[in-house]
Design a protein around this motif. Structure first.
Motif, PDB file in Angstrom:
ATOM      1  N   MET A   1      29.096  35.001  28.907  1.00 43.28           N
ATOM      2  CA  MET A   1      28.973  35.376  30.318  1.00 43.28           C
ATOM      3  C   MET A   1      29.985  36.475  30.612  1.00 43.28           C
ATOM      4  SD  MET A   1      29.087  32.812  33.548  1.00 43.28           S
ATOM      5  CE  MET A   1      27.917  31.738  32.733  1.00 43.28           C
ATOM      6  N   ARG A   2      29.487  37.583  31.122  1.00 46.68           N
ATOM      7  CA  ARG A   2      30.370  38.728  31.314  1.00 46.68           C
ATOM      8  C   ARG A   2      30.518  39.049  32.798  1.00 46.68           C
ATOM      9  NH1 ARG A   2      31.730  41.249  26.843  1.00 46.68           N
ATOM     10  NH2 ARG A   2      32.396  43.070  28.030  1.00 46.68           N
ATOM     11  N   ALA A   3      31.705  39.574  33.150  1.00 40.28           N
ATOM     12  CA  ALA A   3      31.985  39.905  34.545  1.00 40.28           C
ATOM     13  C   ALA A   3      30.990  40.914  35.092  1.00 40.28           C
ATOM     14  CB  ALA A   3      33.406  40.439  34.671  1.00 40.28           C
ATOM     15  N   ALA A   4      30.553  41.846  34.236  1.00 37.01           N
ATOM     16  CA  ALA A   4      29.697  42.936  34.680  1.00 37.01           C
ATOM     17  C   ALA A   4      28.215  42.585  34.665  1.00 37.01           C
ATOM     18  CB  ALA A   4      29.938  44.165  33.806  1.00 37.01           C
ATOM     19  N   GLU A   5      27.853  41.390  34.215  1.00 34.35           N
ATOM     20  CA  GLU A   5      26.449  40.995  34.230  1.00 34.35           C
ATOM     21  C   GLU A   5      25.923  41.072  35.661  1.00 34.35           C
ATOM     22  OE1 GLU A   5      23.661  37.040  33.472  1.00 34.35           O
ATOM     23  OE2 GLU A   5      25.794  36.996  32.982  1.00 34.35           O
ATOM     24  N   VAL A   6      24.768  41.683  35.849  1.00 34.58           N
ATOM     25  CA  VAL A   6      24.215  41.911  37.182  1.00 34.58           C
ATOM     26  C   VAL A   6      23.064  40.947  37.439  1.00 34.58           C
ATOM     27  CG1 VAL A   6      23.014  43.575  38.661  1.00 34.58           C
ATOM     28  CG2 VAL A   6      24.929  44.318  37.246  1.00 34.58           C
TER      29      VAL A   6
ATOM     30  N   VAL B   1      24.329  42.305  42.246  1.00 34.79           N
ATOM     31  CA  VAL B   1      25.761  41.986  42.273  1.00 34.79           C
ATOM     32  C   VAL B   1      26.222  41.578  40.885  1.00 34.79           C
ATOM     33  CG1 VAL B   1      25.760  41.304  44.696  1.00 34.79           C
ATOM     34  CG2 VAL B   1      25.313  39.586  42.953  1.00 34.79           C
ATOM     35  N   SER B   2      27.478  41.831  40.603  1.00 32.21           N
ATOM     36  CA  SER B   2      28.080  41.398  39.351  1.00 32.21           C
ATOM     37  C   SER B   2      28.412  39.912  39.426  1.00 32.21           C
ATOM     38  CB  SER B   2      29.344  42.213  39.050  1.00 32.21           C
ATOM     39  OG  SER B   2      30.223  42.207  40.174  1.00 32.21           O
ATOM     40  N   ARG B   3      28.426  39.264  38.268  1.00 34.66           N
ATOM     41  CA  ARG B   3      28.752  37.839  38.236  1.00 34.66           C
ATOM     42  C   ARG B   3      30.162  37.567  38.747  1.00 34.66           C
ATOM     43  NH1 ARG B   3      25.136  33.701  38.087  1.00 34.66           N
ATOM     44  NH2 ARG B   3      23.925  33.620  36.179  1.00 34.66           N
ATOM     45  N   LEU B   4      31.066  38.507  38.560  1.00 34.36           N
ATOM     46  CA  LEU B   4      32.423  38.390  39.086  1.00 34.36           C
ATOM     47  C   LEU B   4      32.570  39.314  40.272  1.00 34.36           C
ATOM     48  CD1 LEU B   4      35.323  37.250  38.776  1.00 34.36           C
ATOM     49  CD2 LEU B   4      35.834  39.224  37.321  1.00 34.36           C
ATOM     50  N   GLY B   5      32.952  38.759  41.411  1.00 31.84           N
ATOM     51  CA  GLY B   5      33.237  39.549  42.590  1.00 31.84           C
ATOM     52  C   GLY B   5      34.725  39.537  42.888  1.00 31.84           C
ATOM     53  N   LEU B   6      35.191  40.543  43.595  1.00 33.69           N
ATOM     54  CA  LEU B   6      36.612  40.626  43.953  1.00 33.69           C
ATOM     55  C   LEU B   6      36.777  40.296  45.425  1.00 33.69           C
ATOM     56  CD1 LEU B   6      39.512  41.338  43.058  1.00 33.69           C
ATOM     57  CD2 LEU B   6      39.059  43.686  43.802  1.00 33.69           C
TER      58      LEU B   6
ATOM     59  N   LEU C   1      30.914  43.799  43.316  1.00 33.46           N
ATOM     60  CA  LEU C   1      30.831  43.028  44.564  1.00 33.46           C
ATOM     61  C   LEU C   1      32.237  42.881  45.129  1.00 33.46           C
ATOM     62  CD1 LEU C   1      29.299  41.181  46.596  1.00 33.46           C
ATOM     63  CD2 LEU C   1      29.798  39.285  45.052  1.00 33.46           C
ATOM     64  N   TYR C   2      32.421  43.299  46.389  1.00 36.68           N
ATOM     65  CA  TYR C   2      33.730  43.281  47.025  1.00 36.68           C
ATOM     66  C   TYR C   2      33.585  42.623  48.394  1.00 36.68           C
ATOM     67  CZ  TYR C   2      34.643  46.598  43.313  1.00 36.68           C
ATOM     68  OH  TYR C   2      34.755  47.178  42.074  1.00 36.68           O
ATOM     69  N   ASP C   3      34.500  41.693  48.678  1.00 39.81           N
ATOM     70  CA  ASP C   3      34.398  40.895  49.903  1.00 39.81           C
ATOM     71  C   ASP C   3      35.693  40.982  50.690  1.00 39.81           C
ATOM     72  OD1 ASP C   3      32.822  38.600  51.361  1.00 39.81           O
ATOM     73  OD2 ASP C   3      34.909  37.929  51.214  1.00 39.81           O
TER      74      ASP C   3
ATOM     75  N   VAL D   1      28.216  46.512  46.135  1.00 44.15           N
ATOM     76  CA  VAL D   1      27.847  45.725  47.309  1.00 44.15           C
ATOM     77  C   VAL D   1      29.136  45.340  48.030  1.00 44.15           C
ATOM     78  CG1 VAL D   1      26.866  43.529  48.082  1.00 44.15           C
ATOM     79  CG2 VAL D   1      25.682  44.885  46.332  1.00 44.15           C
ATOM     80  N   LEU D   2      29.189  45.652  49.314  1.00 46.25           N
ATOM     81  CA  LEU D   2      30.380  45.398  50.125  1.00 46.25           C
ATOM     82  C   LEU D   2      30.048  44.398  51.218  1.00 46.25           C
ATOM     83  CD1 LEU D   2      33.312  46.083  50.930  1.00 46.25           C
ATOM     84  CD2 LEU D   2      32.394  47.965  52.303  1.00 46.25           C
ATOM     85  N   CYS D   3      30.876  43.371  51.319  1.00 38.67           N
ATOM     86  CA  CYS D   3      30.710  42.330  52.338  1.00 38.67           C
ATOM     87  C   CYS D   3      31.904  42.342  53.280  1.00 38.67           C
ATOM     88  CB  CYS D   3      30.656  40.935  51.713  1.00 38.67           C
ATOM     89  SG  CYS D   3      29.640  40.762  50.238  1.00 38.67           S
ATOM     90  N   THR D   4      31.644  42.129  54.555  1.00 38.87           N
ATOM     91  CA  THR D   4      32.715  41.820  55.494  1.00 38.87           C
ATOM     92  C   THR D   4      32.198  40.751  56.461  1.00 38.87           C
ATOM     93  OG1 THR D   4      34.497  42.731  56.851  1.00 38.87           O
ATOM     94  CG2 THR D   4      32.297  43.639  57.219  1.00 38.87           C
TER      95      THR D   4
END
Length: 330
Positions: free
Chosen positions: A1-6, A16-21, A52-54, A81-84
């Motif tokens: 499982m990789r962080a960059a997997e979409v 979105v990537s499997r790992l979000g910040l 993916l950034y939140d 993808v940006l979330c607020t």
């Protein structure tokens, strides 16, 4: 499982990537983060394929959104993808302050307001701080703070923004699985596209499993799992540390010790298991993890990529450290 997997963010179709910040730490949660270091942290996430950034207005009373914009504006806008969030306005004398933010902007504070006009104002002010022309996902932040208004007005405003194409997805950001399930059931159709669930589907707390996750899966509502490290409790379960408790219960410390013993048997870092476990559920699209330095992002990406043998999950279930019906990563 990789962080960059979409993967697709549920029915929104957003990639979105499997790992979000998560960007709360960069807003100064518990300790200030210099702007250059904050930007370098986002840069490191980008290099590891995080897309993916939140963020949220309340994170550092606008600082997190400002840093997010500074770091992301040079990037191709369609590649992340940006979330607020909405539900708190940042304004002079805002009374709903939180002690967790270090060195907040002088004179500013949050004010809870889930009304229709406040939500529209919040989105405009977020865009100003970000310096961007759009966000992709809007969460109703902590709707349980004023549930009737959050459901009746905030959701209506976000649904209209979605229908107009201003945002791609509507969501809720919650700390309680039962609140999220209720909101999904009661929101007018088509309802939220996703749910940010903090701390309620983790190695230590699977309270989201009984109702919320099956409901989300049935409706193709994507879950963003946050708080998977349980505020550091899994990494460093010292008896004297609080981690949100007046005193960590002995039974919880014993459970953590048992979890760590199983991980040690298979030479798996406990935090690798913690990061990967939520992604075993088909409703969970991504895990959101905060960082306050580039090396933390690098470590999180490494942990997500660390091999975890299926036998580890079987042992956790046989010891009743995980429910038998909890899906686990293949």
């Amino acid at each position: 499982m990789r962080a960059a997997e979409v993967v697709s963010l549920g029915r929104s179709g957003l990639p979105v990537s499997r790992l979000g910040l998560g960007l709360a730490s960069l807003g100064g949660m518990y300790a200030p983060v210099a702007t250059a270091r904050a930007v370098a942290t986002v840069d490191a996430a980008w290099e590891h394929g995080v897309r993916l950034y939140d963020t949220a207005p309340v994170y550092g009373y606008g600082r997190s959104e400002s840093v997010a914009g500074l770091a992301l504006r040079p990037r191709p806008r369609d590649e992340y993808v940006l979330c607020t969030k909405v539900g708190r306005l940042i304004e002079p004398g805002g009374p709903d302050t939180q002690t967790i933010w270090a060195d907040p902007p002088p004179g500013l504070g949050p004010r809870l307001d889930y009304s229709y006009p406040a939500v529209l104002r919040s989105v405009e002010e977020s865009l100003e701080r970000l310096g961007l022309d759009r966000v992709d996902v809007l969460h109703v932040h902590d709707p349980d703070e004023d549930y009737p208004t959050a459901l009746g007005e905030a959701y209506r405003a976000l649904a209209e923004l979605r229908a107009a194409g201003v945002v791609r997805a509507v969501s809720i950001g919650v700390n309680h699985a039962d609140v999220a399930a209720r909101f999904l059931r009661e929101a007018p159709a088509p309802g939220p596209d996703c749910v940010l669930l903090a701390g309620r589907y983790t190695l230590l707390d699977q309270s989201g499993l009984a109702e919320l996750l099956p409901l989300a899966l049935a409706r193709n509502v994507a879950v963003l799992a946050a708080g998977v490290f349980q505020s550091g409790l899994l990494a460093d379960p010292r008896p004297g540390a609080a981690y949100g408790y007046a005193e960590v219960p002995t039974a919880l410390l014993d459970r953590i010790a048992a979890l760590r013993a199983v991980c040690a048997r298979y030479a798996v870092p406990p935090l690798a298991a913690a990061l990967q476990f939520p992604l075993g559920h088909p409703a969970v699209a991504t895990v959101l993890v905060g960082a306050r330095a580039p090396e933390e992002v690098t470590e999180n990406a490494r942990l997500l990529d660390h091999p975890v043998p299926p036998a580890l999950w079987r042992d956790l279930k046989s010891l009743r450290l995980l429910p038998e019906n909890a899906p686990t990563p293949e």
